[in-house]
Every structure is written in C-alpha cells, then in structure tokens.
Design an enzyme around this catalytic site. Structure first.
Site, PDB file in Angstrom:
ATOM      1  CE1 TYR A 131      -3.577   2.644   0.455  1.00  0.00           C
ATOM      2  CE2 TYR A 131      -2.207   3.462   2.253  1.00  0.00           C
ATOM      3  CZ  TYR A 131      -3.273   3.633   1.377  1.00  0.00           C
ATOM      4  OH  TYR A 131      -4.000   4.800   1.413  1.00  0.00           O
ATOM      5  CE  LYS A 142      -3.374   5.244  -1.871  1.00  0.00           C
ATOM      6  NZ  LYS A 142      -4.393   5.756  -2.790  1.00  0.00           N
TER       7      LYS A 142
HETATM    8  N1  LIG Z   1      -9.192   7.021   5.020  1.00  0.00           N
HETATM    9  C1  LIG Z   1      -7.892   7.206   5.197  1.00  0.00           C
HETATM   10  O1  LIG Z   1      -7.383   7.189   6.340  1.00  0.00           O
HETATM   11  C2  LIG Z   1      -6.998   7.502   4.017  1.00  0.00           C
HETATM   12  C3  LIG Z   1      -5.726   8.061   4.259  1.00  0.00           C
HETATM   13  C4  LIG Z   1      -4.888   8.331   3.180  1.00  0.00           C
HETATM   14  C5  LIG Z   1      -5.330   8.060   1.894  1.00  0.00           C
HETATM   15  N2  LIG Z   1      -6.559   7.520   1.680  1.00  0.00           N
HETATM   16  C6  LIG Z   1      -6.977   7.231   0.294  1.00  0.00           C
HETATM   17  O2  LIG Z   1      -8.188   7.897   0.038  1.00  0.00           O
HETATM   18  C7  LIG Z   1      -8.856   7.236  -1.038  1.00  0.00           C
HETATM   19  C8  LIG Z   1     -10.332   7.094  -0.698  1.00  0.00           C
HETATM   20  O3  LIG Z   1     -10.490   6.183   0.365  1.00  0.00           O
HETATM   21  P1  LIG Z   1     -11.516   6.406   1.572  1.00  0.00           P
HETATM   22  O4  LIG Z   1     -10.720   6.712   2.769  1.00  0.00           O
HETATM   23  O5  LIG Z   1     -12.597   7.352   1.189  1.00  0.00           O
HETATM   24  O6  LIG Z   1     -12.051   4.905   1.759  1.00  0.00           O
HETATM   25  P2  LIG Z   1     -13.447   4.203   1.448  1.00  0.00           P
HETATM   26  O7  LIG Z   1     -14.529   4.845   2.216  1.00  0.00           O
HETATM   27  O8  LIG Z   1     -13.167   2.750   1.671  1.00  0.00           O
HETATM   28  O9  LIG Z   1     -13.674   4.487  -0.094  1.00  0.00           O
HETATM   29  C9  LIG Z   1     -13.045   3.762  -1.117  1.00  0.00           C
HETATM   30  C10 LIG Z   1     -13.798   3.948  -2.412  1.00  0.00           C
HETATM   31  O10 LIG Z   1     -13.122   3.210  -3.450  1.00  0.00           O
HETATM   32  C11 LIG Z   1     -14.064   2.350  -4.076  1.00  0.00           C
HETATM   33  N3  LIG Z   1     -13.418   1.135  -4.518  1.00  0.00           N
HETATM   34  C12 LIG Z   1     -12.765   0.215  -3.739  1.00  0.00           C
HETATM   35  N4  LIG Z   1     -12.371  -0.823  -4.492  1.00  0.00           N
HETATM   36  C13 LIG Z   1     -12.784  -0.563  -5.762  1.00  0.00           C
HETATM   37  C14 LIG Z   1     -12.686  -1.275  -6.987  1.00  0.00           C
HETATM   38  N5  LIG Z   1     -12.107  -2.475  -7.052  1.00  0.00           N
HETATM   39  N6  LIG Z   1     -13.219  -0.720  -8.118  1.00  0.00           N
HETATM   40  C15 LIG Z   1     -13.845   0.473  -8.047  1.00  0.00           C
HETATM   41  N7  LIG Z   1     -13.961   1.191  -6.919  1.00  0.00           N
HETATM   42  C16 LIG Z   1     -13.451   0.672  -5.785  1.00  0.00           C
HETATM   43  C17 LIG Z   1     -15.126   2.060  -3.006  1.00  0.00           C
HETATM   44  O11 LIG Z   1     -16.383   1.745  -3.577  1.00  0.00           O
HETATM   45  P3  LIG Z   1     -16.986   0.281  -3.814  1.00  0.00           P
HETATM   46  O12 LIG Z   1     -16.672  -0.531  -2.596  1.00  0.00           O
HETATM   47  O13 LIG Z   1     -18.435   0.540  -4.042  1.00  0.00           O
HETATM   48  O14 LIG Z   1     -16.317  -0.214  -5.048  1.00  0.00           O
HETATM   49  C18 LIG Z   1     -15.218   3.425  -2.325  1.00  0.00           C
HETATM   50  O15 LIG Z   1     -16.091   4.260  -3.046  1.00  0.00           O
HETATM   51  C19 LIG Z   1      -8.105   5.922  -1.256  1.00  0.00           C
HETATM   52  O16 LIG Z   1      -7.280   6.024  -2.378  1.00  0.00           O
HETATM   53  C20 LIG Z   1      -7.262   5.778  -0.001  1.00  0.00           C
HETATM   54  O17 LIG Z   1      -6.091   5.035  -0.220  1.00  0.00           O
HETATM   55  C21 LIG Z   1      -7.413   7.237   2.719  1.00  0.00           C
END
Ligand SMILES: NC(=O)c1ccc[n+]([C@@H]2O[C@H](COP(=O)([O-])OP(=O)(O)OC[C@H]3O[C@@H](n4cnc5c(N)ncnc54)[C@H](OP(=O)(O)O)[C@@H]3O)[C@@H](O)[C@H]2O)c1
Length: 260
Positions: A152, A156
C-alpha cells in the site's frame, strides 16, 4: 453535460464528499465504484438537490479492461471530462510474506494501474482542449516506506511521484495535476485495511474536511497538498528526510500494530 468531474471511489468516504462538493458548485458528475446501489442513491440525492446531471458507471477497477470500458461508455454518451479525480483505493495490513497475493495484485491494479491508465486515456483529450484538472489521491503514506503495509505505501509513493512528474510535463499547458496526501481519515478505509485498532487511527479527520482541502487545491492547481493532519504530524512528516531511516521504519510499524 457541463464541467464534468469523473470521480472514482464515489460510493463512500472522501470520493463521495468530493461528489457533493462538485454538485454544490453546480457541475455535472460521472461517478464510479463497484456498488451500483450506493451510486444510484447518490445520483438520486444529488440530482434532486442540485441542478446537475450525474452519470453512473458501476465498475470494478481491478479488472484490466475496466478503463477501456469506461472510456467507451463516456464516448457513447458524448461526455467530456474536465476534472479527473482518481480517488478509489484500498490498503491491507499484515506481514508481506503472509499476505494474500491476489489482494496485493488487486491493490496495485486499483491504486496504481487504473489510476495511471485513466490519466493516459483522458489526458490527451484535455491537451487537445488545453483545459482540465487532475486530482490523484495518494496519502501521507506516500512519503515513507510502510512496514506492515508494504504494498500500500509503495503504491501511494507511485501516485505521488507519477502525479508530480505529470505536473512538470504539463507546465506549459492549462492542465494541472494535484497530489492529495490525506492522513488518517474517518471512512471505510480503516475497516477494509484492518487498521481500526491501531495508533494510526486514534485520531481521524472527517472525510468532508479532507475532500474540501483536496478539491480546493485541485481548483487552485496546486501540485501537492496534505489534508487531515495536525501541526505536530506535519512537522514529523517534514523531518522524515533528516531522520535515521531505521527509526522511521520502526515508528511506522508501531503505528500499524494492533492495540486491541
Ligand atoms: N481514510 C484514510 O485514512 C486515508 C488516508 C490516506 C489516503 N486515503 C486514500 O483515500 C482514497 C479514498 O479512500 P476512503 O478513505 O474514502 O475509503 P473508502 O470509504 O473505503 O472508499 C473507497 C472507495 O473506493 C471504491 N473502490 C474500492 N475498491 C474498488 C474497486 N475495485 N473498483 C472500483 N472502486 C473501488 C469504493 O467503492 P466500492 O466498494 O463501491 O467499489 C469506495 O467508493 C483511497 O485512495 C485511499 O487510499 C485514505
């Protein structure tokens, strides 16, 4: 459709909040994720609240053919993408040697390959119009190696490096590429990654605040932006290049160990 933003990972968390921000600005959307029911619910909500159109594409971005199918769908509906927001992504905690290889492959396919493929397919159209903005969601994890989430963190780091390189390549154009680096944020991410009971997620920012910071930075054409981190965390991140690497690796590992 007008000033359309294509947002991946639109069904929850940061991506969903970005959809709401774009809708509030009175602009149209293409929303992508796997969960069609959630996407249709969001479409109904946004179209009833704002004078906009929302086009739903339910797609698993880990499929190698997904991006080509998305481009075909956009062409069939004559949709021009002005804002490309590559937000979909996931992580998984654990020792690499014990990890499930299919999960790692899916992670690379989603976090790295689908993201760069979408840029590759949509960027030429932006260049032709000399107009467009790209927002790629990486993470503060992009700034260091990540023991217990080796793939992961590396994925990133790719997003950050790739986005910054594109930004330089495009500097003579009107197209900008922004790299958004969120810290721990209150979404489904921690549960999916198995990180709920770790020090990393003791303090979280709201998805709305992270999305707002990222969306604003994209609109301003900034190259890099962090979001959802405290002043102390910001200072720690700035100190990484001057800190012994073994110390950084040890700290990152500890932050991701299960405390339950
Ligand atoms: N939350 C944190 O602490 C954090 C910190 C740093 C970076 N990020 C980054 O922020 C971004 C958004 O994540 P989030 O925190 O909002 O998490 P989240 O609530 O789990 O959202 C992830 C999104 O990606 C979609 N997704 C997952 N697998 C997929 C697939 N195979 N095909 C298409 N869509 C897919 C999910 O929708 P479905 O399940 O409906 O497909 C969901 O809409 C990610 O890139 C993550 O790495 C998050």
């Amino acid at each position: 459709m007008k000033e359309t933003a294509l947002i991946t990972g639109a069904s929850s968390g940061i991506g969903k909040e970005m959809c709401i921000l774009h809708a509030q600005a009175g602009k149209d959307l293409v929303i992508i994720a796997r969960n069609e029911k959630d996407l249709n619910g969001l479409k109904a909500q946004l179209e009833s609240q704002y004078d906009i159109q929302v086009h739903v594409i339910s797609k698993d971005l880990t499929d190698a053919t997904a991006v080509d199918e998305i481009i075909k769908d956009l062409e069939q509906h004559s949709i021009q993408v002005e804002y490309l927001i590559n937000n979909a992504g996931f992580g998984k905690v654990g020792m690499f040697a014990d990890s499930d290889w299919e999960t790692s492959l899916s992670m690379i396919q989603l976090n790295v390959i689908a993201l760069s493929h979408l840029c590759r397919r949509i960027l030429p159209q932006m260049l032709e119009r000399n107009s467009g903005r790209i927002l790629n969601v990486s993470s503060t994890a992009s700034l260091m190696p990540g023991p217990l989430q080796a793939v992961y963190f590396a994925s990133k780091a790719f997003v950050r490096s790739f986005s910054n390189a594109l930004s330089e390549e495009l500097k003579e154009s009107n197209i900008t590429v922004t790299n958004l680096m969120p810290g721990a944020t209150e979404t489904n991410f921690a549960k999916t990654a198995g990180l709920q009971d770790t020090a990393l997620f003791d303090d979280t920012a709201s998805a709305h605040s992270v999305a707002s910071t990222g969306y604003k930075a994209m609109m301003e054409g900034k190259m890099d932006v962090t979001a959802g981190i405290t002043l102390g965390q910001s200072l720690m991140l700035k100190a990484i290049p001057f800190t012994p690497k073994k110390l950084v690796l040890n700290q990152v590992r500890k932050m991701q160990e299960d405390n339950s």
